[in-house]
Motif scaffolding. Structure first.
Motif, PDB file in Angstrom:
ATOM      1  N   ILE A 296      -6.361  46.295  10.754  1.00 17.51           N
ATOM      2  CA  ILE A 296      -6.114  46.760  12.123  1.00 17.51           C
ATOM      3  C   ILE A 296      -6.384  45.606  13.084  1.00 17.51           C
ATOM      4  O   ILE A 296      -7.418  44.939  12.992  1.00 17.51           O
ATOM      5  CB  ILE A 296      -7.023  47.959  12.475  1.00 17.51           C
ATOM      6  CG1 ILE A 296      -6.752  49.131  11.520  1.00 17.51           C
ATOM      7  CG2 ILE A 296      -6.813  48.389  13.925  1.00 17.51           C
ATOM      8  CD1 ILE A 296      -7.702  50.300  11.702  1.00 17.51           C
ATOM      9  N   THR A 297      -5.443  45.371  13.987  1.00  8.70           N
ATOM     10  CA  THR A 297      -5.633  44.357  15.022  1.00  8.70           C
ATOM     11  C   THR A 297      -5.921  45.048  16.344  1.00  8.70           C
ATOM     12  O   THR A 297      -5.213  45.980  16.737  1.00  8.70           O
ATOM     13  CB  THR A 297      -4.378  43.464  15.170  1.00  8.70           C
ATOM     14  OG1 THR A 297      -4.144  42.789  13.937  1.00  8.70           O
ATOM     15  CG2 THR A 297      -4.583  42.429  16.264  1.00  8.70           C
ATOM     16  N   VAL A 298      -6.976  44.594  17.014  1.00 13.25           N
ATOM     17  CA  VAL A 298      -7.377  45.160  18.300  1.00 13.25           C
ATOM     18  C   VAL A 298      -7.134  44.102  19.379  1.00 13.25           C
ATOM     19  O   VAL A 298      -7.684  43.004  19.311  1.00 13.25           O
ATOM     20  CB  VAL A 298      -8.862  45.571  18.287  1.00 13.25           C
ATOM     21  CG1 VAL A 298      -9.251  46.200  19.625  1.00 13.25           C
ATOM     22  CG2 VAL A 298      -9.140  46.528  17.136  1.00 13.25           C
ATOM     23  N   VAL A 299      -6.287  44.443  20.359  1.00 16.38           N
ATOM     24  CA  VAL A 299      -5.993  43.520  21.454  1.00 16.38           C
ATOM     25  C   VAL A 299      -6.560  44.128  22.742  1.00 16.38           C
ATOM     26  O   VAL A 299      -6.027  45.115  23.269  1.00 16.38           O
ATOM     27  CB  VAL A 299      -4.480  43.258  21.599  1.00 16.38           C
ATOM     28  CG1 VAL A 299      -4.225  42.229  22.704  1.00 16.38           C
ATOM     29  CG2 VAL A 299      -3.893  42.769  20.281  1.00 16.38           C
ATOM     30  N   LEU A 300      -7.644  43.532  23.227  1.00 15.25           N
ATOM     31  CA  LEU A 300      -8.329  44.038  24.418  1.00 15.25           C
ATOM     32  C   LEU A 300      -7.716  43.440  25.686  1.00 15.25           C
ATOM     33  O   LEU A 300      -6.949  42.474  25.629  1.00 15.25           O
ATOM     34  CB  LEU A 300      -9.814  43.677  24.354  1.00 15.25           C
ATOM     35  CG  LEU A 300     -10.570  44.166  23.111  1.00 15.25           C
ATOM     36  CD1 LEU A 300     -11.999  43.641  23.135  1.00 15.25           C
ATOM     37  CD2 LEU A 300     -10.555  45.685  23.026  1.00 15.25           C
ATOM     38  N   LYS A 301      -8.075  43.998  26.826  1.00 14.90           N
ATOM     39  CA  LYS A 301      -7.630  43.410  28.095  1.00 14.90           C
ATOM     40  C   LYS A 301      -8.222  42.021  28.276  1.00 14.90           C
ATOM     41  O   LYS A 301      -7.596  41.128  28.832  1.00 14.90           O
ATOM     42  CB  LYS A 301      -8.024  44.311  29.275  1.00 14.90           C
ATOM     43  CG  LYS A 301      -7.196  45.578  29.374  1.00 14.90           C
ATOM     44  CD  LYS A 301      -7.549  46.366  30.624  1.00 14.90           C
ATOM     45  CE  LYS A 301      -6.698  47.631  30.716  1.00 14.90           C
ATOM     46  NZ  LYS A 301      -7.027  48.424  31.915  1.00 14.90           N
ATOM     47  N   THR A 302      -9.452  41.870  27.823  1.00 16.78           N
ATOM     48  CA  THR A 302     -10.090  40.557  27.788  1.00 16.78           C
ATOM     49  C   THR A 302     -11.133  40.546  26.685  1.00 16.78           C
ATOM     50  O   THR A 302     -11.767  41.574  26.418  1.00 16.78           O
ATOM     51  CB  THR A 302     -10.737  40.186  29.134  1.00 16.78           C
ATOM     52  OG1 THR A 302     -11.391  38.914  29.014  1.00 16.78           O
ATOM     53  CG2 THR A 302     -11.756  41.217  29.578  1.00 16.78           C
ATOM     54  N   ASN A 303     -11.283  39.395  26.065  1.00 16.47           N
ATOM     55  CA  ASN A 303     -12.322  39.225  25.045  1.00 16.47           C
ATOM     56  C   ASN A 303     -13.408  38.291  25.564  1.00 16.47           C
ATOM     57  O   ASN A 303     -14.178  37.721  24.793  1.00 16.47           O
ATOM     58  CB  ASN A 303     -11.696  38.668  23.761  1.00 16.47           C
ATOM     59  CG  ASN A 303     -12.554  38.963  22.536  1.00 16.47           C
ATOM     60  OD1 ASN A 303     -13.336  39.906  22.525  1.00 16.47           O
ATOM     61  ND2 ASN A 303     -12.404  38.148  21.511  1.00 16.47           N
TER      62      ASN A 303
ATOM     63  N   ILE B 124     -10.162  41.208  16.230  1.00 19.12           N
ATOM     64  CA  ILE B 124     -10.258  41.539  17.656  1.00 19.12           C
ATOM     65  C   ILE B 124      -9.912  40.313  18.478  1.00 19.12           C
ATOM     66  O   ILE B 124     -10.446  39.223  18.261  1.00 19.12           O
ATOM     67  CB  ILE B 124     -11.677  42.024  18.008  1.00 19.12           C
ATOM     68  CG1 ILE B 124     -12.090  43.182  17.091  1.00 19.12           C
ATOM     69  CG2 ILE B 124     -11.751  42.446  19.472  1.00 19.12           C
ATOM     70  CD1 ILE B 124     -13.534  43.596  17.233  1.00 19.12           C
ATOM     71  N   THR B 125      -9.014  40.513  19.438  1.00 14.22           N
ATOM     72  CA  THR B 125      -8.595  39.402  20.280  1.00 14.22           C
ATOM     73  C   THR B 125      -8.348  39.905  21.696  1.00 14.22           C
ATOM     74  O   THR B 125      -8.421  41.100  21.968  1.00 14.22           O
ATOM     75  CB  THR B 125      -7.329  38.736  19.697  1.00 14.22           C
ATOM     76  OG1 THR B 125      -7.010  37.575  20.454  1.00 14.22           O
ATOM     77  CG2 THR B 125      -6.150  39.693  19.725  1.00 14.22           C
ATOM     78  N   GLY B 126      -8.063  38.985  22.599  1.00 11.38           N
ATOM     79  CA  GLY B 126      -7.804  39.342  23.990  1.00 11.38           C
ATOM     80  C   GLY B 126      -7.848  38.093  24.845  1.00 11.38           C
ATOM     81  O   GLY B 126      -8.497  37.111  24.482  1.00 11.38           O
ATOM     82  N   PRO B 127      -7.155  38.091  25.973  1.00 13.62           N
ATOM     83  CA  PRO B 127      -7.147  36.912  26.852  1.00 13.62           C
ATOM     84  C   PRO B 127      -8.496  36.692  27.531  1.00 13.62           C
ATOM     85  O   PRO B 127      -9.388  37.541  27.468  1.00 13.62           O
ATOM     86  CB  PRO B 127      -6.051  37.240  27.873  1.00 13.62           C
ATOM     87  CG  PRO B 127      -5.947  38.727  27.867  1.00 13.62           C
ATOM     88  CD  PRO B 127      -6.314  39.181  26.488  1.00 13.62           C
ATOM     89  N   LEU B 128      -8.609  35.564  28.197  1.00 10.90           N
ATOM     90  CA  LEU B 128      -9.856  35.219  28.873  1.00 10.90           C
ATOM     91  C   LEU B 128     -10.089  36.083  30.105  1.00 10.90           C
ATOM     92  O   LEU B 128     -11.225  36.409  30.448  1.00 10.90           O
ATOM     93  CB  LEU B 128      -9.850  33.733  29.267  1.00 10.90           C
ATOM     94  CG  LEU B 128     -11.167  33.154  29.783  1.00 10.90           C
ATOM     95  CD1 LEU B 128     -12.258  33.259  28.727  1.00 10.90           C
ATOM     96  CD2 LEU B 128     -10.985  31.702  30.210  1.00 10.90           C
TER      97      LEU B 128
END
Length: 329
Positions: free
Chosen positions: A38-45, A72-76
């Motif tokens: 499962i890949t989790v893409v947050l609003k920011t990491n 788990i990933t996400g932009p700055l």
């Protein structure tokens, strides 16, 4: 040499048994459940974002409990939608079994979520919906209700007479922010003495929110209440109130629970903040994704409750655990 019938039967039996054992082992190997990813893409990491880091902790806890591989990933920054789109495309190339997405900009992400649907990858949305798209499930705070709680908290800080208030939100505001604003307006509309002069928008940074509120405080010296629709707007408003020296007169209500907002609560500058349960959101997202992947019907919409935290109730054990979660860095 002549082989007697009993011996022949024994030999055949041994051969058949051996075949069954070998076949059974190979069948078990081939039927061993595939390791789900499962890949989790947050609003920011960003490590500075305590809300999203707590969501991350919930994801990690559920992943460990259910023995599932997660990335788990996400932009700055939450405003960097282009980077989030790049990360989603990158995630899709790896062909995970499911993607959990906290969409930063619903309209810009719509084409990509349609691409995810066509690919067959299960999609779980958290925090913010995407218009005209139905995911396997949306896990979010009831933002309209949270907005109503913010409006009621602001009204309860009012001591009588006329009460002029304003709202500050991000110009690129998410659907969640818009829903908060709608709930806020509904709550404030119940008080005839409250004059809501409107919602004013800043461009993503605390500095911009600070400049906007500072200008409003100077141009509207009779302003008595402010609601920040997210953490950034709340912190920017507090800075402006301190500089213009209106902290005693102007009542501020915000959202989220960063250490900076907790300090503002202790100082009495922030009268109340509406706090979500980000750990629960992260945990339930993994649990829901796994159910969907195993063919279990999941609820299309799941609400995580929010709480009103004030200086008076912030020291209860339940609220302390909510305000100071064990965040995995």
């Amino acid at each position: 040499m002549t082989i007697t019938r009993p011996i022949l039967l024994v030999v055949i039996s041994i051969v058949i048994t051996g075949f069954i054992v070998v076949y059974g082992i190979e069948t078990l190997r081939s039927s061993k459940p595939k390791e789900l990813s499962i890949t989790v893409v947050l609003k920011t990491n960003n490590l500075r974002s305590e809300f999203w880091q707590t969501v991350r902790t919930g994801v990690k806890a559920a992943s460990k409990e259910f023995d599932v591989k997660t990335e788990i990933t996400g932009p700055l920054t939450e405003s960097d939608t282009e980077e989030q789109i790049r990360m989603l495309n990158q995630a899709l190339e790896k062909k995970p079994d499911a993607i959990i997405l906290a969409a930063s900009d619903a309209s810009k992400l719509t084409p990509l979520v349609n691409k995810i649907r066509v690919s067959g990858v299960k999609l779980i949305l958290i925090d913010s919906p995407i218009q005209n798209y139905t995911a396997e499930s949306l896990i979010t705070t009831d933002n309209v209700e949270s907005g109503k709680k913010a409006g009621t908290a602001l009204a309860e800080s009012w001591s009588g007479g006329s009460f002029k208030v304003m709202t500050i939100g991000d110009a690129k505001g998410s659907t969640a922010e818009k829903e908060r604003e709608n709930g806020l307006k509904a709550a404030l509309g119940n008080y005839r003495e409250i004059e809501n002069i409107g919602t004013f928008y800043f461009h993503g940074t605390e500095d911009d929110a600070y400049e906007l509120v500072k200008l409003m405080l100077i141009s509207h010296p009779d302003l008595q209440g402010i609601v920040g629709l997210n953490e950034t707007s709340t912190l920017g408003a507090a800075r402006a109130m301190k500089e213009v020296n209106t902290a005693g007169r102007v009542k501020l209500v915000g959202f989220d629970s960063s250490i900076y907002e907790i300090k503002l609560l202790e100082e009495g500058i922030l009268r109340a903040t509406i706090v979500q349960r980000p750990f629960n959101m992260g945990y339930v997202s993994i649990e829901t994704a796994l159910k969907a992947l195993n063919g279990v019907k999941v609820s299309p919409s799941q609400f995580v409750d929010s709480l009103v935290i004030t200086k008076d109730n912030m020291y209860t054990q339940e609220n302390q655990e909510l305000l100071f979660p064990l965040v995995e860095k």
